[in-house]
Design a protein around this motif. Sequence first.
Motif, short mmCIF file in Angstrom:
data_model
loop_
_atom_site.label_atom_id
_atom_site.label_comp_id
_atom_site.label_asym_id
_atom_site.label_seq_id
_atom_site.Cartn_x
_atom_site.Cartn_y
_atom_site.Cartn_z
N ASN A 130 4.59 -8.93 -0.97
CA ASN A 130 4.10 -8.02 -2.00
C ASN A 130 2.99 -7.12 -1.46
O ASN A 130 2.88 -5.97 -1.87
CB ASN A 130 3.59 -8.81 -3.21
CG ASN A 130 4.72 -9.39 -4.02
OD1 ASN A 130 5.83 -8.89 -3.97
ND2 ASN A 130 4.43 -10.44 -4.76
N ASP A 131 2.16 -7.66 -0.57
CA ASP A 131 1.10 -6.85 0.03
C ASP A 131 1.69 -5.71 0.85
O ASP A 131 1.19 -4.58 0.81
CB ASP A 131 0.21 -7.70 0.94
CG ASP A 131 -0.66 -8.67 0.14
OD1 ASP A 131 -0.84 -8.45 -1.07
OD2 ASP A 131 -1.13 -9.65 0.73
N ARG A 191 2.99 -3.12 -1.57
CA ARG A 191 1.86 -2.43 -2.20
C ARG A 191 1.24 -1.44 -1.22
O ARG A 191 0.95 -0.29 -1.57
CB ARG A 191 0.83 -3.44 -2.67
CG ARG A 191 -0.23 -2.86 -3.57
CD ARG A 191 -1.20 -3.88 -4.15
NE ARG A 191 -0.60 -5.14 -4.52
CZ ARG A 191 -0.90 -6.33 -3.97
NH1 ARG A 191 -1.81 -6.41 -3.02
NH2 ARG A 191 -0.32 -7.44 -4.36
N ASP A 192 1.02 -1.90 0.02
CA ASP A 192 0.46 -1.01 1.05
C ASP A 192 1.40 0.17 1.32
O ASP A 192 0.95 1.29 1.54
CB ASP A 192 0.20 -1.77 2.34
CG ASP A 192 -0.96 -2.75 2.23
OD1 ASP A 192 -1.75 -2.64 1.28
OD2 ASP A 192 -1.06 -3.64 3.10
#
Length: 66
Positions: free
Chosen positions: A3-4, A7-8
Amino acid sequence: MANDLNRDGIKNQGEGLVDEVKGRVRNTVGGATGDSSEQLKGKAEELKGKAQRKIGEKQVDLDSDA
């Protein structure tokens, strides 16, 4: 972690798009005023934004493959 990365990636796409647009505007203004230095700065900002946007696209692609 996945998810990171997503998101990034989305963040990089958005920031890159903003830089691309700002660069295009700066390039156009430089052209209209005859300021070649401003045109070059605008083109550089546009290319920086495009690179950042592409990195963001790859981050999202990697996240969806995971």
